[in-house]
Design a protein around this motif. Structure first.
Motif, PDB file in Angstrom:
ATOM      1  N   LEU A  68      43.942  34.936  40.246  1.00  0.00           N
ATOM      2  CA  LEU A  68      43.222  34.252  39.165  1.00  0.00           C
ATOM      3  C   LEU A  68      41.780  34.726  39.127  1.00  0.00           C
ATOM      4  O   LEU A  68      41.109  34.744  40.169  1.00  0.00           O
ATOM      5  CB  LEU A  68      43.227  32.723  39.400  1.00  0.00           C
ATOM      6  N   TYR A  72      41.836  32.067  35.504  1.00  0.00           N
ATOM      7  CA  TYR A  72      42.750  32.652  34.513  1.00  0.00           C
ATOM      8  C   TYR A  72      43.680  33.665  35.200  1.00  0.00           C
ATOM      9  O   TYR A  72      43.190  34.586  35.873  1.00  0.00           O
ATOM     10  CB  TYR A  72      41.962  33.342  33.403  1.00  0.00           C
ATOM     11  N   GLN A  76      47.376  37.253  32.103  1.00  0.00           N
ATOM     12  CA  GLN A  76      46.859  36.834  30.784  1.00  0.00           C
ATOM     13  C   GLN A  76      45.557  37.559  30.468  1.00  0.00           C
ATOM     14  O   GLN A  76      45.337  38.000  29.338  1.00  0.00           O
ATOM     15  CB  GLN A  76      46.625  35.315  30.775  1.00  0.00           C
ATOM     16  N   VAL A  77      44.712  37.730  31.476  1.00  0.00           N
ATOM     17  CA  VAL A  77      43.431  38.413  31.237  1.00  0.00           C
ATOM     18  C   VAL A  77      43.690  39.875  30.857  1.00  0.00           C
ATOM     19  O   VAL A  77      43.126  40.404  29.904  1.00  0.00           O
ATOM     20  CB  VAL A  77      42.519  38.332  32.493  1.00  0.00           C
ATOM     21  N   THR A  86      36.001  40.526  30.686  1.00  0.00           N
ATOM     22  CA  THR A  86      36.323  40.159  32.073  1.00  0.00           C
ATOM     23  C   THR A  86      35.054  40.169  32.924  1.00  0.00           C
ATOM     24  O   THR A  86      34.859  39.298  33.769  1.00  0.00           O
ATOM     25  CB  THR A  86      37.369  41.144  32.636  1.00  0.00           C
ATOM     26  N   GLU A  94      32.863  31.633  32.709  1.00  0.00           N
ATOM     27  CA  GLU A  94      33.613  31.200  31.529  1.00  0.00           C
ATOM     28  C   GLU A  94      33.884  32.387  30.602  1.00  0.00           C
ATOM     29  O   GLU A  94      33.093  33.356  30.592  1.00  0.00           O
ATOM     30  CB  GLU A  94      32.820  30.133  30.737  1.00  0.00           C
ATOM     31  N   LEU A  95      34.934  32.300  29.821  1.00  0.00           N
ATOM     32  CA  LEU A  95      35.162  33.330  28.798  1.00  0.00           C
ATOM     33  C   LEU A  95      34.047  33.222  27.755  1.00  0.00           C
ATOM     34  O   LEU A  95      33.642  32.111  27.399  1.00  0.00           O
ATOM     35  CB  LEU A  95      36.528  33.103  28.138  1.00  0.00           C
TER      36      LEU A  95
END
Ligand code: SDX
Length: 430
Positions: A68, A72, A76-77, A86, A94-95
Motif C-alpha cells: 500500500l 492505496y 490500483q495506483v 504517485t 494524499e492524492l
C-alpha cells in the motif's frame, strides 16, 4: 492504536516494556529503554525483527502479498495513476486534486535541467564505467551546486531539494546512459510528461525526429510507480541513517544509490537478466534449480525470494503484465529469455525447496526482460530502479527529518573480540 505492556523475565529480574499497535500490521515492543533497564542489548543482524522507525508512507504485508502507498493498493495506483501523482501521494500523504497535480507537475518540470557545469564531471569518468558508479558520483555532486537547498532545518529548502531530486534524476540517468554509449546529451523537454521525457532523453539523437511511443512511455511510467517506495528496505534504511546525522539530502540519496547497487537488492534486476541469459534455454533450467538448492553452491535464483514477501510480490504480477504489453507493442513474439523466465517460474513455484522456503518471484524477475525490450542495456537497469526509488527515499528522509522524536541512528553490537590486553613491543612478539 492501543498500547499494552510486555514483561521480560531474566534471572531474578523482570522488566516491563510498552507494546504499541500501528494502524495495521504487527505490534511493536518498544525496547528503547532495554539497555538502561537491563544492561543488555537486543541482537538482530539484518534487522529481521526490528522496526527502525514509525512511518505512514508504505505498508507491506509479506504473507498476503500486499503493498500500500499511503493506504492505496499498488495495483490500483499502477492501473489508475501516473508516476508524478504517485510522487505527490508519497510525499504529502494524499492524492492531489487536479489543481495540486498541475502545480506539482509544473514545479517538477521546471527543475529538470542540471547546472551546466555538472556536465563536465562526466568527462572524468571512463566511458565503460558502470552507470551506477556515475550516478553515485553525480548525485552526491548535486550537494556542490545546490547550496540553497541543503539546510535540512528549513522546510522550504527541504521541499526544493525534494523537487530537485525527483526532477533531476531522469536527466542525470539519461546523461549517464548517453555518456556510456558515446552519444551526445539530450536536454529535457518541458512539453513531454515525465516518462516520455526520460525516454526522449535516452533514445533521441540530434540527427532525426524521435517520436516517443505512448504505449512504451506508459509502461515506463508504470515501472517507475512499481519501484517508487518499499518501506524500510536496505537502501531506504541507508538514506534514513545518513539523514539522521543531518547530512544534506543529495548526499543521503547518493548513499541510497550506493546501497541499492548490490545484487541482493536493486542490482538483482541486472543480475536476473544475466542469469536468464546464462541459463539460455528451458532445457538448462533443472541444472540451475539444482544449483540454487545446493548449499555448497553460492548461486541463487536472482529475482526470487524476498525478506518480507513470503507470497508473490504484487509488483511482480504487474511487472509480468507490463512485460507482455511491451513485447506485444514491439512485436516481439518469442523472446527466448521470457520463455526461460516463465518456465523457470513455473518449475520453481512447484518445487518443494522454493515452496517450503516461500521463495516467489520479486519485482526484479520480470523487470529486466521489459527494460531490455525497451532498449536499455543491463547496466542501466539499477539506474532506472534508483530513478524511481528517489521519491521513496526522499519521502522517507522528509518524514524522518520532520519527526520530532528522531535522533542519530547509532546501533550497538555483541562484542566477541579480545578482552583488554597490554601492548607488546615488537621484539617480544612471536
Ligand atoms: C529487492 O527489501 C526490499 O523491499 C527490497 C526490494 C525493494 O523494493 O526495495 O523489494 C527490492 O531488493 C528485491 C530482492 C531482490 N534480490 C534478489 O532477487 C536476489 C535473490 N534473492 C536473495 O538473495 C534473497 O531472497 C533476498 C536477499 C532477497 C532475501 O534474503 P533473506 O531474507 O535474508 O533470506 P535468506 O537469504 O535468509 O534466505 C532464506 C532461505 C535461505 O536458505 P536457508 O539458509 O534457510 O537454508 O532461502 C534461500 C536461502 O539460501 N534463498 C534462496 C533464494 N533466496 C533465498 N535460494 C535460492 N535462490 C534464491 N533467490
Amino acid at each position: 492504536m492501543s498500547d499494552s505492556k510486555a514483561t521480560l523475565n531474566f534471572g531474578n529480574n523482570s522488566w516491563d516494556f510498552d507494546v504499541r499497535s500501528g494502524s495495521i500490521g504487527p505490534d511493536v515492543l518498544n525496547i528503547s529503554s532495554l539497555y538502561a533497564q537491563t544492561g543488555m542489548f537486543t541482537y538482530d543482524p539484518g534487522f529481521t525483527s526490528t522496526a527502525s522507525c514509525e512511518s505512514k508512507i508504505t505498508y507491506i504485508d509479506g504473507n498476503e502479498g500486499t503493498l500500500l502507498y499511503r493506504g492505496y493498493p499498488i495495483e490500483q495506483v499502477a492501473e489508475n495513476g501516473d508516476f508524478l501523482e504517485t510522487c505527490y501521494l508519497l510525499l504529502y500523504g494524499e492524492l492531489p486534486t487536479q489543481a495540486q497535480k498541475e502545480d506539482f507537475v509544473h514545479r517538477v518540470t521546471y527543475h529538470t535541467m542540471i547546472h551546466e557545469q555538472m556536465t563536465r564531471f562526466f568527462a572524468g569518468f571512463r566511458r565503460d564505467a558502470h552507470p551506477m558508479a556515475v550516478m553515485c558520483g553525480m548525485v552526491g555532486a548535486l550537494s556542490a551546486f545546490y547550496h540553497d537547498s541543503t539546510d535540512i532545518s528549513d522546510p522550504h529548502q527541504r521541499m526544493i531539494a525534494s523537487l530537485r531530486m525527483i526532477a533531476k534524476m531522469p536527466t542525470i540517468a539519461a546523461m549517464a546512459y548517453k555518456y556510456h554509449i558515446g552519444q551526445p546529451f539530450v536536454f529535457p523537454r518541458n512539453d513531454l510528461d515525465y516518462a516520455a521525457n526520460f525516454l526522449h532523453m535516452c533514445f533521441s539523437v540530434p540527427c532525426e525526429e524521435y517520436k516517443v511511443n505512448p504505449v512504451l512511455a506508459r509502461a515506463m511510467d508504470r515501472i517507475f510507480i512499481l519501484h517508487a517506495d518499499h518501506e524500510q528496505n536496505a537502501s531506504t534504511s541507508t538514506v534514513r541513517l545518513a539523514g539522521s546525522s543531518g547530512a544534506n539530502p543529495f548526499a543521503c540519496i547518493a548513499a541510497g544509490i550506493a546501497c541499492l547497487w548490490g545484487p541482493a537488492h536493486g542490482g538483482a534486476n541486472e543480475a536476473a537478466l544475466t542469469m536468464l541469459a546464462e541459463i539460455g534455454s528451458v532445457d538448462n533450467i533443472p541444472e540451475y534449480i539444482a544449483r540454487a538448492k545446493d548449499k555448497n553452491d553460492p548461486f541463487r535464483l536472482m529475482g526470487f525470494g524476498h525478506r518480507v514477501y513470503k507470497n508473490y510480490d504484487p509488483r511482480a504480477r504487474i511487472m509480468q503484465k507490463t512485460c507482455h504489453e511491451v513485447l506485444a507493442e514491439l512485436g516481439i513474439k518469442d523472446d527466448p529469455l521470457l520463455d526461460v523466465a516463465m518456465e523457470l517460474e513455473k518449475i520453481a513455484l512447484s518445487d518443494d525447496y522454493f515452496v517450503e522456503k516461500k521463495l516467489y518471484p520479486n519485482i526484479d524477475f520480470y523487470s529486466g526482460i521489459t527494460l531490455r525490450a525497451l532498449g536499455f542495456p543491463t547496466t542501466m537497469f539499477t539506474v532506472l530502479f534508483s530513478l524511481a526509488r528517489t521519491v521513496g527515499w526522499i519521502a522517507q528522509w522528509k518524514e524522518m527529518v520532520e519527526d520530532p522524536s528522531q535522533k542519530i541512528g547509532r546501533p550497538r553490537q555483541l562484542y566477541t573480540g579480545a578482552a583488554q590486553r597490554d601492548y607488546t613491543p615488537i621484539g617480544q612478539r612471536r
